[in-house]
Design an enzyme around this catalytic site. Structure first.
Site: not given
Length: 411
Positions: A95, A303, A341, A343, A346, A372
């Site tokens: 940005d 974002d 989940c 991830c 998890c 996570h």
């Protein structure tokens, strides 16, 4: 479009402005809609770049202001650009520093649901803050939050910094106002941002020629206008039509502080004035209801620092809402942060372990919680994209949001 950057729309949402597509960059494709993970200082706080890739992130966004101050955009340039510097092989985004102008100038963070009832003040400043940035028609003079030294950003300086950082997608320098600014100031600011956008296009072309042989960097113009329909539409139309020496913007940033309850409406105003064949990035959102509203209104990418920021304070996102893993009820909870989940956290650790890490103030707590939350957000937008393609968007939206915001929800 130019030099390795292009955008294809592949699906449209029936009865709405939403669409799915693919952004092609020199460092890979981004399937849209997509959540872009924020790595402000060339790092997603507490998480290895390899883990960011493993959790499904397609691209990473870094901040020109912060990297200009430390370590310096020239150093990143010497290292081979942002991606090589941080060992991220995929697409990168930077940005312009415009957000920091507002944050330093008025002391406000990015707040969608800013309470502006009865307020309209161009000199407004957050409680306990000192104004560290001053805007004029040529640019912004500000003091570093690191050491108090004085610096100046102009459209040309922002373009030079972002060219040195070398991201695949960069943004024109803009002025981000607050919802508390007066209508007259908003009008002047939109005009100023348009003039800066024109200068950014010219400087972007000059630097692209000067630094030939490098991958092309796509330049997005940033649309402001706060909560005013005529300003939003006029700003979007003006940037869509802006051309400098035959060059137009490669895409558009949907910027500014936004009223949360009108988020989709405000986005639709801008989208209606923008070309279908160019991507639209909504700056700074990640809450589930905002993501659905933004996709339906026609935004392509997003974002936000929020998933990682709240993770460092033990807040965990799940399909059943948000909860804090450091509370007493999770001390002996030997189950994942979220059942089902996929991830890394998890599939390897329990709530009890995260509870212990946070209570013991161990750094690993931030790493595991961030993995996570970022996976939750990336996967949610992936599922939104899939539902859009399959024609099940509205059913998925109603089911997901009904469960996430159900009274008393939260794991």
């Amino acid at each position: 479009m130019t030099g390795g950057f292009s955008f294809d729309v592949t699906h449209h949402l029936d009865g709405a402005r939403g669409r799915a597509g693919v952004i092609h960059t020199p460092h890979g494709d981004i399937e849209t809609p997509a959540f872009i993970v924020v790595g402000t200082k060339a790092t997603v706080k507490a998480v290895l770049p390899e883990a960011v890739a493993d959790l499904g992130a397609q691209a990473v966004l870094a901040n020109a202001y912060h990297l200009y101050l430390q370590p310096g955009s020239d150093l990143v340039d010497e290292a081979g650009g942002l991606g090589r510097f941080m060992n991220w092989p995929g697409p990168t985004v930077t940005d312009s520093g415009g957000f920091q102008v507002m944050s330093l100038g008025a002391g406000f963070k990015k707040v969608l649901a800013m309470d502006t009832a009865g307020l309209a003040d161009d000199d407004v400043i957050a409680d306990g803050k000192t104004r560290m940035a001053h805007v004029d028609d040529d640019g912004v003079t500000f003091r570093s939050h690191l050491d108090g030294t004085s610096h100046r950003f102009t459209p040309e300086v922002s373009m030079r910094i972002q060219h040195e950082l070398g991201a695949d997608i960069i943004f024109a320098f803009d002025e981000l106002t607050t919802l508390m600014n007066t209508r007259a100031y908003q009008e002047a600011s939109v005009e100023r941002t348009h003039r800066w956008a024109e200068r950014c296009l010219a400087e972007h072309q000059r630097l692209t020629r000067e630094r030939g042989g490098r991958p092309y960097q796509a330049l997005f113009g940033v649309i402001q206008g706060a909560q005013y329909e005529d300003l939003r539409r006029g700003a979007a139309r003006g940037l869509a039509e802006l051309e400098v020496d035959g060059r137009t913007f490669d895409g558009f940033g949907l910027g500014g502080a936004l009223e949360k309850e009108n988020l989709g409406t405000i986005i639709s105003w801008m989208v209606d004035e923008l070309p279908e064949r160019k991507p639209r990035h909504l700056l700074g959102i990640s809450e589930p209801d905002d993501l659905f509203a933004a996709v339906e209104a026609g935004a392509d990418t997003f974002d936000c620092v929020n998933p990682s920021r709240v993770a460092r304070n033990a807040a965990i996102y799940t399909a059943d809402g948000r909860y804090n893993v450091n509370t007493a009820r999770h001390r002996r909870s030997f189950i994942p942060l979220e059942e089902g989940c996929d991830c890394y956290t998890c599939t390897h650790y329990t709530r009890a372990y995260l509870h212990h890490l946070f209570k013991a103030k161990e750094m690993l707590s931030s790493t595991l919680a961030t993995i996570h939350n970022e996976r939750f957000t990336v996967r949610l937008v992936d599922r939104i994209r899939a539902s859009l393609k399959s024609g099940d968007f509205h059913a998925f939206r109603d089911e997901f949001l009904g469960r996430f915001y159900r009274r008393g929800a939260g794991a």
